[in-house]
Design an enzyme around this catalytic site. Structure first.
Site, PDB file in Angstrom:
ATOM      1  N   GLU A  96       1.098  -0.869  -0.341  1.00 24.87           N
ATOM      2  CA  GLU A  96      -0.487  -0.495   0.100  1.00 24.87           C
ATOM      3  C   GLU A  96       1.074   1.465   0.108  1.00 24.87           C
ATOM      4  O   GLU A  96       1.940   1.392   1.259  1.00 24.87           O
ATOM      5  CB  GLU A  96      -1.042  -0.332   1.021  1.00 24.87           C
ATOM      6  CG  GLU A  96      -2.191  -1.071   1.427  1.00 24.87           C
ATOM      7  CD  GLU A  96      -2.428  -1.142   2.852  1.00 24.87           C
ATOM      8  OE1 GLU A  96      -1.863  -1.211   3.497  1.00 24.87           O
ATOM      9  OE2 GLU A  96      -3.354  -2.219   2.851  1.00 24.87           O
ATOM     10  N   ALA A 108      -5.491  -3.698   0.909  1.00 20.40           N
ATOM     11  CA  ALA A 108      -6.760  -5.187   0.848  1.00 20.40           C
ATOM     12  C   ALA A 108      -5.842  -6.417   0.824  1.00 20.40           C
ATOM     13  O   ALA A 108      -5.112  -6.887   0.393  1.00 20.40           O
ATOM     14  CB  ALA A 108      -7.224  -5.303  -0.544  1.00 20.40           C
ATOM     15  N   GLU A 109      -5.066  -6.221   2.603  1.00 19.05           N
ATOM     16  CA  GLU A 109      -4.198  -7.356   2.794  1.00 19.05           C
ATOM     17  C   GLU A 109      -4.362  -8.838   2.710  1.00 19.05           C
ATOM     18  O   GLU A 109      -3.425  -9.369   1.804  1.00 19.05           O
ATOM     19  CB  GLU A 109      -3.509  -6.968   4.081  1.00 19.05           C
ATOM     20  CG  GLU A 109      -3.260  -5.540   4.477  1.00 19.05           C
ATOM     21  CD  GLU A 109      -3.850  -4.705   5.124  1.00 19.05           C
ATOM     22  OE1 GLU A 109      -4.756  -5.403   4.564  1.00 19.05           O
ATOM     23  OE2 GLU A 109      -3.589  -3.751   5.430  1.00 19.05           O
ATOM     24  N   GLN A 128       1.729  -1.991   6.047  1.00 16.26           N
ATOM     25  CA  GLN A 128       1.439  -1.620   6.456  1.00 16.26           C
ATOM     26  C   GLN A 128       2.890  -1.011   8.322  1.00 16.26           C
ATOM     27  O   GLN A 128       3.288  -0.238   7.879  1.00 16.26           O
ATOM     28  CB  GLN A 128       1.100  -0.338   5.956  1.00 16.26           C
ATOM     29  CG  GLN A 128       1.429   1.505   6.084  1.00 16.26           C
ATOM     30  CD  GLN A 128       0.234   1.850   4.606  1.00 16.26           C
ATOM     31  OE1 GLN A 128      -0.631   1.870   5.877  1.00 16.26           O
ATOM     32  NE2 GLN A 128       0.267   2.597   4.323  1.00 16.26           N
ATOM     33  N   PHE A 129       1.632  -1.587   8.289  1.00 15.71           N
ATOM     34  CA  PHE A 129       1.674  -1.328   9.989  1.00 15.71           C
ATOM     35  C   PHE A 129       1.469  -2.982  10.964  1.00 15.71           C
ATOM     36  O   PHE A 129       0.765  -3.544  10.312  1.00 15.71           O
ATOM     37  CB  PHE A 129       0.970  -0.826  11.062  1.00 15.71           C
ATOM     38  CG  PHE A 129       1.695   0.823  10.925  1.00 15.71           C
ATOM     39  CD1 PHE A 129       2.228   1.396  11.665  1.00 15.71           C
ATOM     40  CD2 PHE A 129       1.003   1.121   9.753  1.00 15.71           C
ATOM     41  CE1 PHE A 129       2.700   2.820  11.619  1.00 15.71           C
ATOM     42  CE2 PHE A 129       1.580   3.221   9.809  1.00 15.71           C
ATOM     43  CZ  PHE A 129       2.008   3.725  10.618  1.00 15.71           C
ATOM     44  N   ASP A 130       2.841  -3.879  12.094  1.00 17.92           N
ATOM     45  CA  ASP A 130       2.065  -4.687  12.079  1.00 17.92           C
ATOM     46  C   ASP A 130       1.079  -5.627  12.574  1.00 17.92           C
ATOM     47  O   ASP A 130       0.178  -6.074  12.407  1.00 17.92           O
ATOM     48  CB  ASP A 130       3.176  -4.768  13.102  1.00 17.92           C
ATOM     49  CG  ASP A 130       2.837  -3.122  14.269  1.00 17.92           C
ATOM     50  OD1 ASP A 130       1.479  -2.941  14.486  1.00 17.92           O
ATOM     51  OD2 ASP A 130       3.514  -3.159  14.628  1.00 17.92           O
ATOM     52  N   GLY A 131      -0.153  -4.576  12.790  1.00 15.58           N
ATOM     53  CA  GLY A 131      -1.517  -4.971  13.025  1.00 15.58           C
ATOM     54  C   GLY A 131      -2.123  -5.013  12.232  1.00 15.58           C
ATOM     55  O   GLY A 131      -3.195  -5.763  11.949  1.00 15.58           O
ATOM     56  N   PHE A 132      -1.988  -4.222  10.596  1.00 13.25           N
ATOM     57  CA  PHE A 132      -2.750  -4.805   9.344  1.00 13.25           C
ATOM     58  C   PHE A 132      -1.569  -6.235   8.861  1.00 13.25           C
ATOM     59  O   PHE A 132      -2.950  -6.503   7.929  1.00 13.25           O
ATOM     60  CB  PHE A 132      -2.036  -3.271   8.321  1.00 13.25           C
ATOM     61  CG  PHE A 132      -2.065  -2.105   9.012  1.00 13.25           C
ATOM     62  CD1 PHE A 132      -2.837  -2.301  10.545  1.00 13.25           C
ATOM     63  CD2 PHE A 132      -2.097  -1.084   7.573  1.00 13.25           C
ATOM     64  CE1 PHE A 132      -2.782  -0.901  10.468  1.00 13.25           C
ATOM     65  CE2 PHE A 132      -2.059   0.141   8.217  1.00 13.25           C
ATOM     66  CZ  PHE A 132      -3.023   0.507   9.632  1.00 13.25           C
ATOM     67  N   PRO A 141      -5.526  -9.236   8.742  1.00 14.49           N
ATOM     68  CA  PRO A 141      -6.935  -9.747   7.816  1.00 14.49           C
ATOM     69  C   PRO A 141      -5.474 -10.577   6.518  1.00 14.49           C
ATOM     70  O   PRO A 141      -6.719 -11.306   5.729  1.00 14.49           O
ATOM     71  CB  PRO A 141      -6.516  -8.054   7.161  1.00 14.49           C
ATOM     72  CG  PRO A 141      -6.504  -7.448   7.800  1.00 14.49           C
ATOM     73  CD  PRO A 141      -5.566  -7.785   8.514  1.00 14.49           C
ATOM     74  N   HIS A 165      -0.587  -0.379  15.937  1.00 16.67           N
ATOM     75  CA  HIS A 165       0.470   0.097  15.003  1.00 16.67           C
ATOM     76  C   HIS A 165       1.988   0.147  15.443  1.00 16.67           C
ATOM     77  O   HIS A 165       2.653   1.204  15.429  1.00 16.67           O
ATOM     78  CB  HIS A 165       0.015   1.797  14.412  1.00 16.67           C
ATOM     79  CG  HIS A 165      -0.577   2.724  13.695  1.00 16.67           C
ATOM     80  ND1 HIS A 165      -2.243   2.089  14.437  1.00 16.67           N
ATOM     81  CD2 HIS A 165      -0.952   2.428  12.330  1.00 16.67           C
ATOM     82  CE1 HIS A 165      -2.634   2.630  13.095  1.00 16.67           C
ATOM     83  NE2 HIS A 165      -1.803   3.034  12.229  1.00 16.67           N
TER      84      HIS A 165
END
Lengths: 324, 335
Positions: free
Chosen positions: A29, A59-60, A82-86, A89, A129
């Site tokens: 992204e 859209a991971e 983009q960030f760990d928590g993303f 998905p 994040h």
């Protein structure tokens, strides 16, 4: 040899990997025109084109799934989360497909995928994040998991990860992106799946990886003048673990503290403590102790300093190991 | 199966018989699996596509050998239609040596890379983005290879469906999504699980695609519509989303009798199933019925012989569970 930041070192490593192998593609992204939110892919789309540095929708699951299809056709996609928590998905794709397709197809469908994950706290961000999800992936057969802690390792390890014929989760310590070190790109790097003794000592072994390596080294420096000598190991590889050098160290020191930002409950420290106990039982003067995040969701940014392991908590654990 | 242009497809006189033969083989194969399952020869889930053969066979008939297809855990027909060796598929289902995935895929993960069938997937919807990756590679390589992605009506409610169709449309990829609408999402009528009329076609306009619907029990109609979409995709015209109406003649898996379905609905479906219809079409077009009976006998004998051979094979060596977990070795190195 100019000093480079950890973020720039990964950028240079990605560039080298793309120059070396036309099958290497980057996806993620805002990684192309923008260069990524941490600018790790800065300038790469301009130089390698939109077919090799692909800006994707948010859209991971789609990103990882597309990477699976590309890998089946011989490409080596490198996905930026983009960030760990993303990553959650995409967790389905990583665990149910990426980790298993090689076995399921008896190697006919290669899974040469690298998933780059900026992880950990310390930048004043919040949950999603600032998280440390490495244990979920280390638990899963079929994946390999590594974490770099400094610019020199970052430059080499990203290239070594991309050359792997297995899927690799590549964890980047986001709070260290801006830290600098001299990078000599001509020396031969050590193998990817080896831990490294980064500071010798004789009283207690401190194990860390990613952002906590620097903290562990600070702790060791802080007590040096008090006559306490800490040996620090940068684990570097989380799956497979390279614990041979750790066992050797613990047999000498008799004490061990494992440090990570992730919550301690069923974290990597738990597995490492179990293995050290099995291998070094008669050398241990104290139980292997764990220092980590608490078993809570990642806290609001104003409270993260209370949550994250720091020099004091590491040294408290070292002190406790002398009370047994 | 070889590449066929639209003109060749229309003029190939034997084509209709070949399609019938392929559907019939798959039907007898799946029926045999059903019997073996009931005899205790097969363990684990067996999701049979009885009644849905026309979609697999019709779509495969318009593909080049170097095209890609990818499907669901109800994917035996799709592998066989691309030319996967039936004996190796059956060995995989029965857990015998010689299985097409070495026993590690099982019924839900039949794969034959050699035949362009890039796997069956048991996590609903997970394979749609994978198909996008296969198609993206065709775009970079500029090889004209098309990917067909089969999925069930239940998959349209999963986020991955929307991510994948969006990506394919956004990037104008050479891919044809084919929804096998067998009317049931596992044990529930699909109509009770969607807020629109049709699971796939009603969603097409959200991605700038034309809503395409075909009678999925009419093998010629499937070949024609999918063939047109494949030709268009091959020529750079981008993706298509096709909904093929069909009916699952048995339950969700071999262990499910499907008793939740109204008896009259099943009765009606049995009169509309693709083999009956293709046979009737052949006879009315002048095919000698005796020829068809000979063909049917030959296939019954072939499937029976194949089952006997697979049942005589030993189980795979348990030591193989340690192999192929990682590309650089087994899994023992980690332990």
């Amino acid at each position: 040899m100019a000093p480079v930041t950890l973020g720039k070192a990964i950028n240079m490593g990605l560039r080298k990997a793309m120059e070396d192998d036309p099958k290497v593609l980057l996806m993620g992204e805002d990684i192309g025109r923008l260069g990524g939110v941490f600018r790790v892919t800065d300038g790469l789309q301009k130089d390698f084109g939109e077919d090799r540095v692909i800006d994707t929708p948010l859209a991971e699951s789609g990103i990882l799934g597309t990477a699976v299809g590309l890998a089946m056709r011989g490409y080596r996609p490198v996905c930026e989360i983009q960030f760990d928590g993303f990553i959650f998905p995409a967790y389905n794709q990583i665990v149910t497909q990426v980790a298993k397709i090689h076995a399921r197809s008896r190697g006919r469908m290669p899974m040469r995928i690298v998933v780059r994950v900026p992880f950990g706290g310390g930048i004043g961000a919040v949950e999603h994040h600032s998280e440390s999800p490495e244990a979920y992936f280390s638990h899963t057969p079929g994946l390999k998991v590594v974490a770099c802690s400094n610019p020199v390792d970052a430059y080499w390890m990203i290239q070594q990860a991309i050359r792997q014929d297995d899927p690799v989760l590549f964890f980047e310590p986001k709070r260290r992106y801006w830290e600098k070190a001299d990078l000599d790109t001509t020396v031969e790097p050590e193998p990817l799946f080896e831990s490294r003794l980064v500071r010798p000592g004789h009283d207690c072994t401190v194990l860390a990886y990613g952002p906590m390596v620097k903290t562990a080294l600070q702790a060791a420096a802080a007590v040096e003048g008090e006559g306490r000598s800490l040996e620090v190991v940068d684990l570097r590889t989380l799956s497979p673990l390279d614990l041979g050098p750790v066992f050797e160290s613990v047999r000498r020191t008799g004490r061990c503290v494992v440090v990570h930002e992730a919550p301690t409950n069923l974290g990597l420290g738990s597995e490492i403590a179990a293995r050290i106990t099995e291998e070094c039982f008669y050398s241990l003067e104290a139980p292997v102790l764990r220092v980590g995040g608490y078993d809570t969701p990642y806290p609001p940014s104003k409270m993260e300093e209370d949550y994250l392991p720091d020099l004091d908590r590491i040294l408290d654990a070292v002190d406790r190991s002398f009370t047994f | 199966m070889t590449q066929a242009t639209a003109d060749e497809r229309r003029t190939d006189g034997d084509r209709d018989t070949v399609l019938y033969e392929q559907m019939l083989f798959i039907r007898r194969f799946l029926e045999k699996v059903d019997v073996l399952y009931r005899q205790g020869q097969m363990h684990g889930p067996a999701h049979l596509g009885l009644g849905q053969e026309a979609i697999a066979v019709g779509a495969a008939s318009v593909l080049r050998p170097d095209d890609y297809s990818i499907g669901t855990y109800r994917g035996h027909a799709h592998a066989l239609a691309r030319g996967a060796p039936p004996e190796a598929v059956l060995a995989e289902l029965l857990g015998r040596e010689g299985g097409i995935c070495g026993g590690k895929g099982g019924s839900m993960h039949i794969t034959s890379v050699e035949h362009g069938y890039y796997g069956s997937y048991a996590i609903v919807g997970a394979h749609l983005p994978i198909a996008v990756g296969l198609a993206w590679a065709s775009r970079i390589k500029k090889t004209g290879q098309v990917t067909i992605c089969f999925f069930g009506d239940g998959a349209v409610n999963i986020g991955a469906f929307h991510e994948a169709v969006n990506l394919a449309a956004l990037w104008a990829l050479p891919i044809v999504f084919v929804c096998e609408n067998n009317q049931y999402m596992e044990y529930s009528p699909i109509s009770s699980m969607i807020p629109v009329e049709r699971p796939a076609a009603s969603r097409a306009s959200a991605y700038g695609l034309e809503p395409l619907v075909v009678d999925g029990n009419d093998v010629s109609a499937v070949a024609e519509l999918v063939g047109a979409a494949v030709d268009k995709a091959r020529d750079g015209g981008g993706p298509a989303l096709i909904e093929a109406d069909t009916y699952r003649l048995k339950g969700h898996s071999a262990a499910d009798a499907g008793a939740y379905r109204p008896a009259e609905e099943v009765e009606q479906a049995r009169t509309q199933e693709p083999l009956l219809r293709q046979r009737a079409a052949l006879v009315s077009a002048g095919t000698d019925e005796q020829d068809l009976i000979r063909l049917e006998t030959r296939i019954a004998i072939a499937v029976s012989g194949l089952a006997d051979r697979v049942l005589a094979a030993p189980k795979p060596d348990p030591a193989t569970v340690w192999t192929d977990v990682w590309a650089d070795g087994g899994s023992r190195w980690r332990n």
